[in-house]
Design a protein around this motif. Structure first.
Motif, PDB file in Angstrom:
ATOM      1  N   GLN A  10       0.831  -1.206   0.000  1.00 51.17           N
ATOM      2  CA  GLN A  10       0.000   0.000   0.000  1.00 51.17           C
ATOM      3  C   GLN A  10       0.866   1.257   0.000  1.00 51.17           C
ATOM      4  OE1 GLN A  10      -2.470  -0.581   3.449  1.00 51.17           O
ATOM      5  NE2 GLN A  10      -4.091  -1.573   2.266  1.00 51.17           N
ATOM      6  N   TYR A  12       3.879   1.483  -1.191  1.00 50.48           N
ATOM      7  CA  TYR A  12       4.524   1.527  -2.504  1.00 50.48           C
ATOM      8  C   TYR A  12       3.593   2.157  -3.539  1.00 50.48           C
ATOM      9  CZ  TYR A  12       6.696  -0.229  -6.801  1.00 50.48           C
ATOM     10  OH  TYR A  12       7.259  -0.325  -8.042  1.00 50.48           O
ATOM     11  N   GLU A  13       2.311   1.849  -3.438  1.00 49.53           N
ATOM     12  CA  GLU A  13       1.330   2.313  -4.413  1.00 49.53           C
ATOM     13  C   GLU A  13       0.815   3.722  -4.132  1.00 49.53           C
ATOM     14  OE1 GLU A  13      -1.598  -0.779  -4.344  1.00 49.53           O
ATOM     15  OE2 GLU A  13      -0.286  -2.195  -5.377  1.00 49.53           O
ATOM     16  N   ALA A  14       1.219   4.324  -3.026  1.00 47.19           N
ATOM     17  CA  ALA A  14       0.751   5.666  -2.672  1.00 47.19           C
ATOM     18  C   ALA A  14       1.113   6.668  -3.765  1.00 47.19           C
ATOM     19  CB  ALA A  14       1.357   6.094  -1.336  1.00 47.19           C
ATOM     20  N   GLU A  15       0.166   7.532  -4.067  1.00 44.69           N
ATOM     21  CA  GLU A  15       0.368   8.554  -5.095  1.00 44.69           C
ATOM     22  C   GLU A  15       1.074   9.773  -4.501  1.00 44.69           C
ATOM     23  OE1 GLU A  15      -0.232   8.647  -8.365  1.00 44.69           O
ATOM     24  OE2 GLU A  15      -0.899   6.567  -8.327  1.00 44.69           O
ATOM     25  N   ILE A  16       2.138  10.185  -5.130  1.00 44.37           N
ATOM     26  CA  ILE A  16       2.898  11.342  -4.648  1.00 44.37           C
ATOM     27  C   ILE A  16       2.048  12.608  -4.682  1.00 44.37           C
ATOM     28  CG2 ILE A  16       3.931  11.879  -6.896  1.00 44.37           C
ATOM     29  CD1 ILE A  16       6.527  12.580  -5.359  1.00 44.37           C
ATOM     30  N   THR A  17       1.137  12.703  -5.652  1.00 41.54           N
ATOM     31  CA  THR A  17       0.307  13.898  -5.780  1.00 41.54           C
ATOM     32  C   THR A  17      -0.741  13.996  -4.674  1.00 41.54           C
ATOM     33  OG1 THR A  17      -1.161  12.734  -7.303  1.00 41.54           O
ATOM     34  CG2 THR A  17       0.606  14.056  -8.277  1.00 41.54           C
ATOM     35  N   LEU A  18      -1.018  12.893  -4.004  1.00 41.00           N
ATOM     36  CA  LEU A  18      -2.000  12.879  -2.920  1.00 41.00           C
ATOM     37  C   LEU A  18      -1.345  12.867  -1.545  1.00 41.00           C
ATOM     38  CD1 LEU A  18      -4.472  10.245  -4.420  1.00 41.00           C
ATOM     39  CD2 LEU A  18      -4.594  12.736  -4.589  1.00 41.00           C
ATOM     40  N   ALA A  19      -0.030  12.911  -1.504  1.00 36.94           N
ATOM     41  CA  ALA A  19       0.704  12.809  -0.241  1.00 36.94           C
ATOM     42  C   ALA A  19       0.451  14.031   0.639  1.00 36.94           C
ATOM     43  CB  ALA A  19       2.197  12.669  -0.508  1.00 36.94           C
ATOM     44  N   LEU A  54       7.916   7.148   0.376  1.00 39.23           N
ATOM     45  CA  LEU A  54       7.591   8.567   0.295  1.00 39.23           C
ATOM     46  C   LEU A  54       8.218   9.299   1.476  1.00 39.23           C
ATOM     47  CD1 LEU A  54       3.784   8.830  -0.578  1.00 39.23           C
ATOM     48  CD2 LEU A  54       5.693   9.550  -1.991  1.00 39.23           C
ATOM     49  N   LYS A  63       9.587  10.312  -4.067  1.00 41.59           N
ATOM     50  CA  LYS A  63       9.025   8.964  -4.151  1.00 41.59           C
ATOM     51  C   LYS A  63      10.151   8.043  -4.580  1.00 41.59           C
ATOM     52  CE  LYS A  63       5.354   6.035  -5.463  1.00 41.59           C
ATOM     53  NZ  LYS A  63       3.932   5.967  -5.496  1.00 41.59           N
ATOM     54  N   ARG A  65      11.637   4.297  -5.642  1.00 43.68           N
ATOM     55  CA  ARG A  65      11.357   2.994  -6.250  1.00 43.68           C
ATOM     56  C   ARG A  65      12.647   2.199  -6.170  1.00 43.68           C
ATOM     57  NH1 ARG A  65       6.078   2.085  -8.434  1.00 43.68           N
ATOM     58  NH2 ARG A  65       5.122   4.132  -8.422  1.00 43.68           N
TER      59      ARG A  65
END
Length: 89
Positions: A10, A12-19, A54, A63, A65
């Motif tokens: 979860q 890993y899949e987090a969106e940087i734009t929603l952080a 993040l 972010k 990877r």
């Protein structure tokens, strides 16, 4: 307590734009005791940043990877510098 595989997925899949910028750990405040064994250093890092994918560095949200490959960061940087040198010649 270390995160489960599902929790890591979860993160890993987090969106940087929603952080949530305020909820992210600032890497400038992370302290790792290099005298401790690797497992303890990893645990300390995870406890401090909460999400290993993040974080923030000053005003920037980062972010991460992680690639499952033989090359390390030094190899990648050398490859990048070599590529840039060819482009500029």
């Amino acid at each position: 307590m270390l995160p489960t595989v599902e929790e890591l997925q979860q993160m890993y899949e987090a969106e940087i734009t929603l952080a949530d910028r305020e909820g992210l750990a600032d890497l400038d405040s992370v302290e790792i005791d290099r005298e401790k064994p690797p497992e303890d250093r990893i645990r300390s890092y995870l406890e401090q940043v909460h999400n290993p994918f993040l974080a923030k560095a000053g005003d920037y949200i980062l972010k991460f990877r992680y690639a499952d490959c033989q090359e390390d960061m030094e190899d990648r940087l050398a490859e990048y510098v070599e590529k840039m040198a060819r482009i500029r010649c």
